[in-house]
Design a protein around this motif. Structure first.
Motif, PDB file in Angstrom:
ATOM      1  N   GLY A  14      31.920  39.943  52.326  1.00 56.70           N
ATOM      2  CA  GLY A  14      33.151  40.588  51.865  1.00 56.70           C
ATOM      3  C   GLY A  14      33.823  39.953  50.656  1.00 56.70           C
ATOM      4  O   GLY A  14      35.001  40.210  50.399  1.00 56.70           O
ATOM      5  N   LYS A  15      33.076  39.149  49.909  1.00 52.68           N
ATOM      6  CA  LYS A  15      33.657  38.525  48.710  1.00 52.68           C
ATOM      7  C   LYS A  15      34.216  39.565  47.747  1.00 52.68           C
ATOM      8  O   LYS A  15      35.343  39.470  47.286  1.00 52.68           O
ATOM      9  CB  LYS A  15      32.577  37.750  47.922  1.00 52.68           C
ATOM     10  N   THR A  16      33.369  40.545  47.435  1.00 55.65           N
ATOM     11  CA  THR A  16      33.763  41.529  46.436  1.00 55.65           C
ATOM     12  C   THR A  16      34.917  42.382  46.947  1.00 55.65           C
ATOM     13  O   THR A  16      35.855  42.691  46.199  1.00 55.65           O
ATOM     14  CB  THR A  16      32.541  42.390  46.057  1.00 55.65           C
ATOM     15  N   THR A  17      34.867  42.710  48.228  1.00 55.15           N
ATOM     16  CA  THR A  17      35.954  43.481  48.835  1.00 55.15           C
ATOM     17  C   THR A  17      37.264  42.697  48.736  1.00 55.15           C
ATOM     18  O   THR A  17      38.285  43.237  48.291  1.00 55.15           O
ATOM     19  CB  THR A  17      35.619  43.779  50.320  1.00 55.15           C
ATOM     20  N   ALA A  39      31.279  36.597  38.805  1.00 54.06           N
ATOM     21  CA  ALA A  39      30.360  35.475  38.591  1.00 54.06           C
ATOM     22  C   ALA A  39      29.255  35.495  39.636  1.00 54.06           C
ATOM     23  O   ALA A  39      28.635  34.481  39.925  1.00 54.06           O
ATOM     24  CB  ALA A  39      31.129  34.161  38.636  1.00 54.06           C
ATOM     25  N   ASP A  40      29.025  36.663  40.232  1.00 53.12           N
ATOM     26  CA  ASP A  40      27.952  36.814  41.211  1.00 53.12           C
ATOM     27  C   ASP A  40      26.733  37.384  40.494  1.00 53.12           C
ATOM     28  O   ASP A  40      26.856  38.275  39.652  1.00 53.12           O
ATOM     29  CB  ASP A  40      28.416  37.767  42.324  1.00 53.12           C
ATOM     30  N   ALA A  41      25.558  36.843  40.839  1.00 54.63           N
ATOM     31  CA  ALA A  41      24.321  37.329  40.215  1.00 54.63           C
ATOM     32  C   ALA A  41      24.156  38.820  40.521  1.00 54.63           C
ATOM     33  O   ALA A  41      23.692  39.603  39.690  1.00 54.63           O
ATOM     34  CB  ALA A  41      23.137  36.549  40.754  1.00 54.63           C
ATOM     35  N   ALA A  43      26.032  41.354  40.553  1.00 56.67           N
ATOM     36  CA  ALA A  43      27.352  41.778  40.097  1.00 56.67           C
ATOM     37  C   ALA A  43      27.695  43.215  40.492  1.00 56.67           C
ATOM     38  O   ALA A  43      26.977  44.147  40.138  1.00 56.67           O
ATOM     39  CB  ALA A  43      27.427  41.637  38.581  1.00 56.67           C
ATOM     40  N   ASN A  44      28.748  43.394  41.246  1.00 57.18           N
ATOM     41  CA  ASN A  44      29.195  44.746  41.572  1.00 57.18           C
ATOM     42  C   ASN A  44      30.704  44.856  41.757  1.00 57.18           C
ATOM     43  O   ASN A  44      31.199  45.804  42.361  1.00 57.18           O
ATOM     44  CB  ASN A  44      28.462  45.287  42.805  1.00 57.18           C
ATOM     45  N   LEU A  45      31.417  43.861  41.225  1.00 53.26           N
ATOM     46  CA  LEU A  45      32.880  43.914  41.325  1.00 53.26           C
ATOM     47  C   LEU A  45      33.410  45.151  40.603  1.00 53.26           C
ATOM     48  O   LEU A  45      34.395  45.754  41.031  1.00 53.26           O
ATOM     49  CB  LEU A  45      33.494  42.626  40.754  1.00 53.26           C
ATOM     50  N   ILE A 133      38.170  35.347  40.529  1.00 50.82           N
ATOM     51  CA  ILE A 133      36.725  35.183  40.310  1.00 50.82           C
ATOM     52  C   ILE A 133      35.943  35.516  41.580  1.00 50.82           C
ATOM     53  O   ILE A 133      36.205  34.955  42.644  1.00 50.82           O
ATOM     54  CB  ILE A 133      36.387  33.732  39.899  1.00 50.82           C
ATOM     55  N   ASP A 134      35.018  36.446  41.447  1.00 51.50           N
ATOM     56  CA  ASP A 134      34.111  36.789  42.549  1.00 51.50           C
ATOM     57  C   ASP A 134      32.839  35.952  42.354  1.00 51.50           C
ATOM     58  O   ASP A 134      32.035  36.232  41.472  1.00 51.50           O
ATOM     59  CB  ASP A 134      33.798  38.303  42.453  1.00 51.50           C
ATOM     60  N   ASN A 135      32.696  34.918  43.171  1.00 58.39           N
ATOM     61  CA  ASN A 135      31.572  33.986  43.017  1.00 58.39           C
ATOM     62  C   ASN A 135      30.431  34.288  43.956  1.00 58.39           C
ATOM     63  O   ASN A 135      30.632  34.915  44.968  1.00 58.39           O
ATOM     64  CB  ASN A 135      32.037  32.584  43.410  1.00 58.39           C
TER      65      ASN A 135
HETATM   66 MG   LIG Z   1      29.673  40.932  46.090  1.00 49.89          MG
END
Ligand SMILES: [Mg+2]
Ligand SMILES: Nc1ncnc2c1ncn2[C@@H]1O[C@H](COP(=O)(O)OP(=O)(O)O)[C@@H](O)[C@H]1O
Length: 256
Positions: A14-17, A39-41, A43-45, A133-135
Motif C-alpha cells: 500500500g505504499k502508492t495508495t 522513486a519505485d522501480a 513506478a505507478n504513483l 516520496i513513494d519509495n
Molecule cells: Mg507502488
C-alpha cells in the motif's frame, strides 16, 4: 525548507495508495504545491494520482549520461542533458507536480551523475513546501541521497507476520545505512478486525510505533478494478479518514 514525507514497504502493502492519499490530504488542507516523487522501480504513483507521465524515467537515462563513450545529443554537456532529463521527468498536476525517478541503474559507478542529480533535485525541491516520496523497499534513492532528507518515513505492511518482519528489516536498513530519516512509523494497511497476539508481538518486536491502521476497503478495490485514481476517493472514505488520522497524529496536518 520543504517538509519531506517518504513511504516505504514491501511490494503490494500500500505504499502508492498511502503516498497518493497523503498528497490528496496535503492539497485538501492547502499545503501546496506538493512535489510527488515516484522513486519505485515499478513506478505507478501517476496512476494513483490520475496523471499521465512519459515513459522516460531519470534512471533510464543515467547509463547514457554516465558513459562517456555514448554520445549525448549534439551540443549538450552531461550536466545540461541531465537537467533536461529531470525536466522531462516532471509531470504537472493541479497543485502538485510528479517527478518519476525510476528504478536502480544497474552496474557501474554513478557517483558523478548522482551528485549532479542530487543538486538538481534539491534545487527543484526548494520550490515546494511539501514533498512526498513513494519509495521501494530497497531504498535505492534514499541511500544514494538523490532525494531529500526525510522528516517522516512511513513503513507500510499488511497485517501478516511476514509483512511486519519485512517492515522491521526496512527499519534496520534505514538505521544501518544511517539514512537521513528523522522519524519512522509503522502503518498497517488492509486491516480487518483485531490483530491476534502473534501479530501484536511481532509489531512490538519491530521497535516501531504503530501510528495507524488503514482498513481494507471495497471502494479502493473497485477503483483499482476500473483504473480509477485513488486520489479521487471521497472525503468520507474510511481509507481517507484513516490517512487523515495518521497525518494529524504525526502533526503533518491538524484534523478538521
Ligand atoms: Mg507502488
Ligand atoms: N486499504 C485497502 N483496501 C483495499 N485495497 C487496497 C488497500 N490498500 C491498497 N489496496 C490495493 O492493494 C494493491 C497494492 O497497493 P499499492 O498501494 O499499489 O501497494 P505498493 O505501492 O506497496 O505496491 C492495489 O491494488 C491497491 O488498490
Amino acid at each position: 525548507m520543504s517538509f519531506t514525507i517518504a513511504v516505504a514497504g514491501k511490494g503490494g502493502t500500500g505504499k502508492t495508495t498511502l503516498a497518493a492519499l497523503l498528497i490528496r490530504q496535503l492539497i485538501k488542507s492547502g499545503r501546496v504545491p506538493v512535489l510527488a516523487v515516484d522513486a519505485d522501480a515499478n513506478a505507478n504513483l501517476n496512476e494513483a494520482l490520475g496523471i499521465k507521465v512519459g515513459d522516460q524515467t531519470i534512471s533510464s537515462k543515467m547509463p547514457r549520461i554516465n558513459n562517456s563513450l555514448e554520445p549525448l545529443p549534439a551540443g549538450m554537456t552531461r550536466e545540461r542533458y541531465l537537467a533536461y532529463c529531470v525536466h522531462k521527468s516532471l509531470a504537472e498536476g493541479d497543485d502538485f507536480d510528479l517527478l518519476v525517478m525510476g528504478g536502480p541503474q544497474g552496474q557501474g559507478c554513478y557517483c558523478y551523475v548522482n551528485n549532479l542529480l542530487r543538486g538538481f533535485v534539491r534545487q527543484l525541491s526548494s520550490n515546494y513546501p511539501y514533498i512526498v516520496i513513494d519509495n521501494e523497499a530497497g531504498m535505492e534513492h534514499l541511500s544514494r541521497q538523490t532525494t531529500n532528507n526525510v522528516d517522516i518515513l512511513f513503513i507500510t505492511s499488511d497485517a501478516t507476520v511476514r509483512g511486519i518482519r519485512s517492515a522491521k528489516r526496512i527499519k534496520e536498513l534505514v538505521e544501518n545505512l544511517s539514512l537521513a530519516v528523522r522519524n519512522m512509523y509503522l502503518v498497517i494497511n488492509r486491516t480487518a478486525g483485531d490483530f491476534g497476539e502473534l501479530l501484536k508481538e511481532e509489531i512490538a518486536r519491530t521497535g516501531l510505533t504503530l501510528i495507524g491502521t488503514i482498513p481494507e476497503d471495497e471502494q479502493v478495490v473497485g477503483f483499482d478494478l476500473v483504473g480509477r485514481p485513488i486520489f479521487e476517493l471521497p472525503d468520507e472514505s474510511p481509507v481517507v479518514k484513516a490517512v487523515s488520522g495518521i497525518m494529524s497524529r504525526t502533526k503533518i496536518i491538524e484534523e478538521p
